[in-house]
Scaffold this motif. Structure first.
Motif, short mmCIF file in Angstrom:
data_model
loop_
_atom_site.label_atom_id
_atom_site.label_comp_id
_atom_site.label_asym_id
_atom_site.label_seq_id
_atom_site.Cartn_x
_atom_site.Cartn_y
_atom_site.Cartn_z
N GLU A 103 23.73 -1.24 24.65
CA GLU A 103 25.05 -1.73 24.29
C GLU A 103 25.43 -3.15 24.28
O GLU A 103 24.63 -3.79 24.61
CB GLU A 103 26.09 -0.61 24.93
N TYR A 104 26.71 -3.29 24.10
CA TYR A 104 27.04 -4.80 24.44
C TYR A 104 28.48 -4.71 25.03
O TYR A 104 29.17 -3.52 25.14
CB TYR A 104 27.40 -5.54 23.01
N LYS A 105 28.65 -5.44 26.10
CA LYS A 105 29.86 -5.65 26.75
C LYS A 105 30.50 -6.93 26.48
O LYS A 105 30.12 -8.12 26.33
CB LYS A 105 29.74 -5.44 28.48
N ASN A 133 29.06 -0.30 20.68
CA ASN A 133 27.72 0.68 20.57
C ASN A 133 27.59 0.66 19.04
O ASN A 133 28.20 1.17 18.25
CB ASN A 133 28.25 2.10 20.92
N ASP A 134 26.39 -0.51 18.78
CA ASP A 134 26.12 -0.44 17.35
C ASP A 134 25.42 0.78 16.67
O ASP A 134 25.52 1.06 15.35
CB ASP A 134 24.99 -1.75 17.06
N SER A 172 28.74 -5.15 16.74
CA SER A 172 28.57 -6.31 17.79
C SER A 172 28.72 -7.50 17.22
O SER A 172 29.26 -8.66 17.89
CB SER A 172 27.28 -6.18 18.59
N THR A 173 28.01 -8.08 15.86
CA THR A 173 27.99 -9.21 15.33
C THR A 173 29.63 -9.37 14.87
O THR A 173 30.17 -10.67 15.00
CB THR A 173 27.18 -9.31 14.29
N LEU A 174 30.10 -8.36 14.16
CA LEU A 174 31.51 -8.79 13.74
C LEU A 174 32.47 -9.06 14.93
O LEU A 174 33.11 -10.10 14.83
CB LEU A 174 32.10 -7.28 13.10
#
Length: 633
Positions: A33-35, A51-52, A18-20
């Motif tokens: 998660e992140y969207k 999904n990290d 997610s950081t990348l």
């Protein structure tokens, strides 16, 4: 270099995905998660998840999927090893040492990169000096600003055989020859047995120089434009260990990040076209390097956007280049990935158009870009006359050859369907039936007429009035839904009726999409079953309609009753499909007979009209019978 699975797993584990990804696009937390809005296709509602914990990303819109390394290669455009090295450096990991041969190649490449960087510095310095006055005047005449000159790294190669060679002597002649900066005259001759060795000399002399960079912005080659008289007008570096002109696109390093903001890539013919567009605000332009667009370059473009725009000149040469690119892309086509074609006015390149009419005119050209299917259709129509049956058949044959060149079965089926529709509309267009009400004209069918004995007769009612009143949303559509429901249950029947099904003109867009998907699926080599059809349809309105058809417990004709008699099933389907296909044909024939009777009130024309009217009435009756809902006990 050998990278073990353990090393790659450790690298993925140490990388926060997610950081990348968040360094390039905006991501938001959504539970565990992140969207984000997917960077691989244009969308307004986020369907891209990260999904990290599991270390992968996935887009539910376009299907993009991968891990940290895949992100670096697909989104950043880096080679695999470069992606690994960059991730390893960020994760404080040491990349395993390469084997000696790989290390030697890497060291040689490093030396070549250094030589190219030194050459770029030399050319830029010469442009600013006394020798570069003519080149600077040319740039001013072309309207190239100082900011654009610096951004693209313009330089100048003095008209001398040894200035660059002397300036870069620390690299040695062999390396400079390998980099394509010097020419070895002995290597150009087949007979190498010479008494004396001749000296190498500068390849580029008296030219305005442009660096060609790779995706990471490193100089890998040069292009030089002659300023005075002479040939060739443009001279590129030869292929070297760093440079393969068939795999490289000019300005790829700058256009790649720009395309992520615009969702677009523009392919033009040459360097100066790219530069003119960039100066006018179109930073997402690239160009091939003196060759026709290659398969590798098309794949490279598709990593940036799904439908790049090819913008070539409107003259004969430009349009030939566009068609060559179109033909080369055919075997590579896959769902969602294609080309679009924007045509410049004849006699104008992008710089001419922008100077004369401004960036808005260029934007209008790009906005009106044609899809690949339109460009191919228009081209094949124009290459030969279409006056005789043989010439018309030749067009059909050329279109068939185009379709056969497409390797992806679904895309091939849709192209075949699109070409068939256009071909039929061009040569077999059905005139609309004139069914104006009484007292409002509409031909002989709408007027009082004399019979054979001279007595006046009231106007004849249009045949099949009830069926046509119901129209595309009534009987015909009801029967079509029944046929499609039957084919969903018995997909093995689709190939038997595929040709007739392909000729149907379906007004409802959802039913039309369902029919097209079923025809495309039937053209696959493997056997198609109901579950496979549903999987191909995915989720959405068409899928929901198909599921509803399968759940229904009342249907309109025999095949939907799931009887075990396969022969009867096929016969009933053949009749129902035939009735649907026959309707427009009878409609057209009735319209034509009415037109003839209207212009010539002869007994023969009257009899012909009545005969066709009777056939149409029988057809409408059978249509009503087949389309009549029936409950199943």
């Amino acid at each position: 270099m050998s990278l073990t699975p353990a090393f790659l797993d450790e690298l993925r584990m140490r990388t926060s995905l997610s950081t990348l990804i968040g360094r390039t696009i905006k991501v938001t937390k959504a539970g565990r998660e992140y969207k984000a809005c997917c960077p691989f296709h244009n969308e307004k509602t986020p369907s891209f998840t990260i999904n990290d914990e599991k270390g992968f990303y996935h887009c539910f819109g376009c299907g993009a999927h991968g891990d940290a390394i895949r992100w670096m290669t697909d989104q950043r455009g880096l080679p695999f090893m470069e992606a690994v090295k960059e991730l390893a450096q960020a994760a404080s990991m040491d990349v395993p040492a390469p084997d000696p041969r790989a290390a030697k190649r890497a060291e040689a490449a490093k030396g070549l990169h250094d030589a190219m960087a030194a050459a770029q510095s030399f050319f830029e310095e010469q442009l600013g000096g006394i020798d570069g006055a003519e080149a600077r005047a040319y740039l001013a005449k072309r309207g190239i600003s100082d900011a654009t000159r610096r951004a693209f790294g313009f330089g100048y190669s003095p008209d001398s055989r040894g200035r660059l060679k002397s300036a870069l002597k620390e690299f040695g002649d062999p390396m400079l020859v390998e980099a394509g900066l010097l020419i070895d005259p002995d290597a150009l001759e087949a007979d190498a047995k010479r008494a004396t060795k001749r000296d190498s000399y500068d390849r580029f002399r008296g030219r305005l120089m442009l660096p060609i960079r790779d995706i990471r912005g490193r100089v890998i080659a040069f292009g030089g434009r002659i300023l005075g008289a002479g040939e060739p007008k443009y001279l590129n570096s030869p292929d070297t260990p760093l440079f393969d002109k068939g795999r490289t696109l000019y300005n790829i390093d700058r256009a790649s990040p720009a395309s992520r903001n615009t969702g677009r890539v523009i392919v033009v013919e040459g360097y100066m076209d790219v530069i003119a567009l960039a100066q006018a605000g179109f930073g997402d332009a690239v160009a091939p390097l003196g060759t026709a667009l290659t398969e590798h370059q098309i794949e490279r473009l598709w990593k940036m956007v799904e439908v790049p725009i090819l913008c070539f000149d409107g003259d004969s040469a430009g349009q030939k280049a566009a068609i060559r690119a179109a033909m080369r892309a055919l075997p590579l086509l896959r769902p969602g990935h294609s080309l679009a074609f924007a045509t410049l006015p004849v006699g104008k390149d992008p710089d001419d158009l922008i100077r004369a009419e401004g960036p808005a005119a260029m934007n209008a050209v790009l906005t009106n870009a044609q899809p690949l299917v339109d460009r191919l259709w228009n081209h094949e129509q124009s290459v030969a006359p279409l006056d005789t049956p043989e010439q018309k058949a030749a067009l059909k044959q050329r279109l068939g050859a185009i379709t056969e060149a497409i390797q992806h079965s679904d895309v091939r089926a849709h192209y075949a369907h699109a070409f068939r529709e256009r071909y039929d509309a061009l040569f077999f267009a059905r005139p609309a039936f004139n069914a104006a009400p009484r007292g409002q004209g509409g031909g002989a069918a709408g007027r009082w007429q004399r019979d054979r004995k001279g007595n006046w007769k009231a106007p004849l009612a249009p045949a099949g009035a009830e069926a046509r009143a119901i129209g595309a949303t009534g009987m015909e559509q009801r029967l079509l839904r029944a046929v499609l429901a039957s084919l969903l249950r018995h997909p093995e029947q689709i190939p038997r009726h595929r040709e007739t099904l392909s000729s149907l003109h379906v007004a409802d867009p959802v039913l039309a999409e369902l029919l097209a998907a079923m025809i495309a699926a039937s053209m696959r080599k493997e056997t198609v079953v109901t579950d496979t059809l549903l999987t191909i349809l995915g989720q959405g309105e068409v899928y929901n309609m198909a599921k509803g058809m399968l759940r229904a417990d009342t249907f309109t004709f025999t095949p939907n009753r799931m009887i075990p008699d396969a022969s009867r099933l096929s016969r009933d389907l053949e009749e129902a499909i035939g009735v649907m296909a026959q309707g427009p044909e009878l409609e057209a024939a009735l319209a034509e007979s009415t037109r003839r009777f209207e212009s010539d009130f002869s007994e023969a024309n009257f009899a012909q009209q009545q005969r066709i009217r009777a056939l149409k009435a029988e057809h409408d009756q059978r249509l009503a019978e087949l389309a009549q809902p029936q409950d199943i006990d």
